[in-house]
Design an enzyme around this catalytic site. Structure first.
Site, mmCIF file in Angstrom:
data_model
loop_
_atom_site.group_PDB
_atom_site.id
_atom_site.type_symbol
_atom_site.label_atom_id
_atom_site.label_comp_id
_atom_site.label_asym_id
_atom_site.label_seq_id
_atom_site.Cartn_x
_atom_site.Cartn_y
_atom_site.Cartn_z
ATOM 1 C CG HIS A 22 32.192 -27.446 43.296
ATOM 2 N ND1 HIS A 22 32.606 -26.646 42.255
ATOM 3 C CD2 HIS A 22 32.837 -27.006 44.416
ATOM 4 C CE1 HIS A 22 33.476 -25.751 42.732
ATOM 5 N NE2 HIS A 22 33.616 -25.938 44.024
ATOM 6 C CB CYS A 36 32.337 -25.222 48.073
ATOM 7 S SG CYS A 36 33.980 -25.334 47.346
#
Length: 344
Positions: free
Chosen positions: A247, A133
């Protein structure tokens, strides 16, 4: 136009749920969607648009029985290791969201905005790997800048949400916050993280390697070179923060020659699936809370280094369950279909 039978393996997990939500809203040539999970969940229903679909048990023969063309796996590395080869043998293209196949030489590791041409290598083993990710949102940002200015080195610090550890990790954060407000945080358990995550940051994601870096940090190092087909120096510090989704990453980019922040801003504003949010005077910049459920990577705080003209600093944010997992996997599937259509 041909329509495809698509399996979602690990449909009850955080990423599996997002894959279903994405397929609901995009125009994909879908004949049928088959949700799959372990025997524990088999027989349960999942909502898909106006329908309810019955979860099939993941077995060695289910891909052949269901005539699956595309199998999206997000049920953990050991599950992919065992069952992805059965899906590939049954004739499906496997798009795997775990780390299990990523660094295999004969498995393409793909971010469609960066290296779509590598999808053609799927026939090697019938498998395409979805990157980590934190790597996905970073290379989406690096690619257009590398094309323009020749990137030499990346120093990255991440601020990674608890959802990167799955549903139970998110639940652990919520439970600890509830315990804090009930004045019993000292009794709160931590199973998913080595320390309390509420009101804390933990500079460890995954296990430490012999070189002092964590496995997560080395994923960013190794995957970046493989995706970009270039030996870029990468040094990462990956940090878990007490947010639920999204994130964030602070990037320091070193180029071969002088780079201008305004020019970089202009290049990024034209790059696919990137949105520049960079108006510091109005306190406008990328933040995790502003990227949830969105399929773009947000880029801001673009500025030149105060000492060296070949260095640029950037702050980027993306929803790790979407851009960092489900969205990238579905985009690979879309690109694969497009290439299959063109080849016929």
């Amino acid at each position: 136009m041909k329509k495809y039978n698509v399996a979602v393996v690990g449909v009850t997990g955080a990423v599996g749920e997002e894959i279903l939500r994405i397929f609901e809203k995009i125009d994909f040539p879908l004949n049928k969607l088959v949700p799959m999970a372990s025997s524990r969940s088999a027989g349960n229903k999942v909502k898909f648009g106006n329908d309810e679909l019955t979860i099939k048990e993941l077995t060695e023969t289910v891909f052949e029985e269901e005539g699956i063309d595309i199998a999206l796996f997000s049920a953990g590395g050991s599950v992919s290791a065992k069952f992805a080869p059965y899906a590939a043998t049954a004739g499906a293209v496997v798009i795997d969201n775990t780390s299990h196949f990523r660094m295999d030489d004969d498995v393409p590791l793909v971010v469609p905005e960066v290296n779509p041409q590598d999808i053609a290598k799927w026939r090697n083993r019938g498998i395409i790997a979805n990157p980590n990710c934190s790597t996905i949102q970073m290379v989406q940002t690096l690619k257009p800048l590398d094309d323009a200015f020749d990137l030499l080195r990346v120093d990255v610090s991440t601020y990674q949400a608890t959802s990167g550890g799955g549903k139970t990790a998110m639940e652990e954060l919520i439970q600890q916050l509830q315990d804090f407000f009930a004045f019993k945080l000292d009794e709160s358990e931590h199973k998913k993280f080595p320390h309390q995550i509420a009101l804390n940051v933990i500079p460890q994601i995954d296990v430490f390697m012999e070189n002092g870096y964590t496995k997560e940090e080395m994923k960013m190092v190794n995957e970046t070179s493989k995706i970009m087909h270039k030996n870029i120096e990468v040094s990462a510090t990956c940090v878990r923060v007490p947010t639920l989704r999204g994130h964030a990453e602070a990037l320091t980019l070193t180029f071969d020659s002088a780079v201008d922040a305004n020019e970089a801003r202009s290049i990024l504003s034209k790059a696919p699936n990137i949105i520049v949010v960079d108006n510091p005077a109005q306190s406008e910049y990328p933040m995790p809370a502003a990227c949830v459920d969105l399929d773009e990577t947000f880029v801001g705080r673009i500025r030149n280094d105060t000492y060296r003209e070949e260095i640029l600093h950037i702050f980027i944010v993306a929803d790790n369950l979407r851009v960092g997992a489900a969205t990238n996997a579905v985009r690979i599937a879309q690109k694969w279909v497009e290439m299959e259509v063109e080849s016929h």
